[in-house]
Write a protein that holds these residues in place. Sequence first.
Motif, short mmCIF file in Angstrom:
data_model
loop_
_atom_site.label_atom_id
_atom_site.label_comp_id
_atom_site.label_asym_id
_atom_site.label_seq_id
_atom_site.Cartn_x
_atom_site.Cartn_y
_atom_site.Cartn_z
N MET A 1 38.39 24.51 39.47
CA MET A 1 39.40 24.44 38.64
C MET A 1 39.54 25.69 37.72
SD MET A 1 41.57 22.08 37.61
CE MET A 1 42.59 21.71 36.52
N ALA A 2 38.80 26.37 37.41
CA ALA A 2 38.81 27.54 36.58
C ALA A 2 39.67 28.46 37.61
CB ALA A 2 37.53 28.15 36.19
N TRP A 3 39.37 28.69 38.77
CA TRP A 3 39.79 29.67 39.68
C TRP A 3 41.37 29.34 39.64
CZ3 TRP A 3 38.35 34.15 40.60
CH2 TRP A 3 37.01 34.39 40.63
N PHE A 4 41.68 28.16 39.92
CA PHE A 4 43.23 27.58 39.96
C PHE A 4 43.99 27.99 38.57
CE2 PHE A 4 46.24 24.25 38.92
CZ PHE A 4 47.48 24.51 39.93
N LEU A 5 43.31 27.78 37.42
CA LEU A 5 43.87 28.05 36.28
C LEU A 5 44.03 29.53 36.03
CD1 LEU A 5 41.69 25.99 33.54
CD2 LEU A 5 44.17 25.70 34.43
N LEU A 6 43.01 30.28 36.46
CA LEU A 6 43.16 31.74 36.52
C LEU A 6 44.38 32.38 37.63
CD1 LEU A 6 41.94 34.39 35.77
CD2 LEU A 6 40.42 34.41 37.41
N LEU A 7 44.53 31.62 38.60
CA LEU A 7 45.58 31.94 39.65
C LEU A 7 46.94 31.70 38.68
CD1 LEU A 7 47.21 32.52 42.37
CD2 LEU A 7 46.70 30.22 42.98
N LEU A 8 47.02 30.54 38.27
CA LEU A 8 48.26 30.19 37.25
C LEU A 8 48.46 31.14 36.32
CD1 LEU A 8 48.18 26.32 37.03
CD2 LEU A 8 49.92 27.69 38.30
N ALA A 9 47.48 31.55 35.60
CA ALA A 9 47.46 32.65 34.44
C ALA A 9 48.09 33.99 35.03
CB ALA A 9 46.20 32.77 33.87
N GLY A 10 47.57 34.31 36.12
CA GLY A 10 47.99 35.38 37.12
C GLY A 10 49.49 35.48 37.31
N ILE A 11 50.04 34.37 37.79
CA ILE A 11 51.40 34.06 38.16
C ILE A 11 52.12 34.00 37.14
CG2 ILE A 11 53.13 32.55 38.98
CD1 ILE A 11 50.84 31.45 40.82
N LEU A 12 51.90 33.61 35.71
CA LEU A 12 52.58 33.67 34.55
C LEU A 12 52.65 35.09 33.92
CD1 LEU A 12 51.26 30.51 33.07
CD2 LEU A 12 53.66 31.10 33.58
N GLU A 13 51.39 35.85 34.37
CA GLU A 13 51.43 37.30 34.02
C GLU A 13 52.54 38.01 34.66
OE1 GLU A 13 48.96 41.57 33.49
OE2 GLU A 13 48.15 39.64 34.88
N ILE A 14 52.76 37.79 35.88
CA ILE A 14 53.98 38.52 36.62
C ILE A 14 55.16 38.07 36.16
CG2 ILE A 14 55.03 38.39 38.99
CD1 ILE A 14 52.19 37.60 40.28
N VAL A 50 37.97 31.56 31.48
CA VAL A 50 36.89 32.48 31.03
C VAL A 50 35.66 31.37 30.40
CG1 VAL A 50 38.08 34.45 31.01
CG2 VAL A 50 37.73 33.31 28.93
N ARG A 51 35.94 30.22 30.20
CA ARG A 51 34.56 29.34 29.81
C ARG A 51 33.67 29.14 30.77
NH1 ARG A 51 38.15 24.09 27.43
NH2 ARG A 51 38.48 24.80 25.38
N THR A 52 34.14 29.19 31.98
CA THR A 52 33.35 29.07 33.26
C THR A 52 33.11 30.40 34.02
OG1 THR A 52 34.95 27.94 34.57
CG2 THR A 52 33.45 26.67 33.20
N LEU A 53 34.10 31.29 34.17
CA LEU A 53 33.96 32.28 35.08
C LEU A 53 33.61 33.42 34.22
CD1 LEU A 53 37.50 31.91 36.68
CD2 LEU A 53 35.42 31.53 37.53
N GLY A 99 36.97 40.88 46.57
CA GLY A 99 35.58 41.38 46.69
C GLY A 99 35.05 40.57 45.05
N LEU A 100 35.57 40.59 44.33
CA LEU A 100 35.18 39.93 42.84
C LEU A 100 34.98 38.55 43.14
CD1 LEU A 100 37.22 42.05 40.51
CD2 LEU A 100 34.66 42.13 40.50
N LYS A 101 35.89 37.97 43.69
CA LYS A 101 35.92 36.47 43.85
C LYS A 101 34.85 36.19 44.60
CE LYS A 101 37.89 32.21 44.78
NZ LYS A 101 36.82 31.36 44.95
N LEU A 102 34.49 36.79 45.90
CA LEU A 102 33.34 36.46 46.53
C LEU A 102 31.97 36.72 45.80
CD1 LEU A 102 34.59 37.94 49.97
CD2 LEU A 102 34.39 35.41 49.56
N ALA A 103 31.99 37.77 44.93
CA ALA A 103 30.79 37.86 44.17
C ALA A 103 30.50 37.16 43.15
CB ALA A 103 31.02 39.43 43.87
#
Length: 104
Positions: A1-14, A50-53, A99-103
């Motif tokens: 779920m945190a990765w999904f929130l981060l993706l949405l945050a990135g899209i909103l940044e665009i 960033v609560r979990t990532l 790379g960061l996602k995989l790590a």
Amino acid sequence: MAWFLLLLAGILEIGWAIGLKYTEGFTRLTPTVLTVGSMILSITLLGLAVRTLPLGTAYAVWTGIGTVGTVILGIFLFTEPATFVRLGCIALIVSGIAGLKLAA
């Protein structure tokens, strides 16, 4: 779920980065309201992610999504140059995000 929130945050940044162009220096009301709203929601979703990532990973991915998306939309919407060097740099950013996602 945190990765999904981060993706949405990135899209909103665009969205808010592109929106800045349409505000014309914050002189147009509707684009300004939408841009500021996107800014607030983007930061809020980043904060939830960033609560979990890991902070460094989340921030780098967030800015990377925003950077890549903004450059690509700038090429299509504003006829910015799509040179080999620019596209190569975008590829490097995308590989760094992966790379960061995989790590993480």
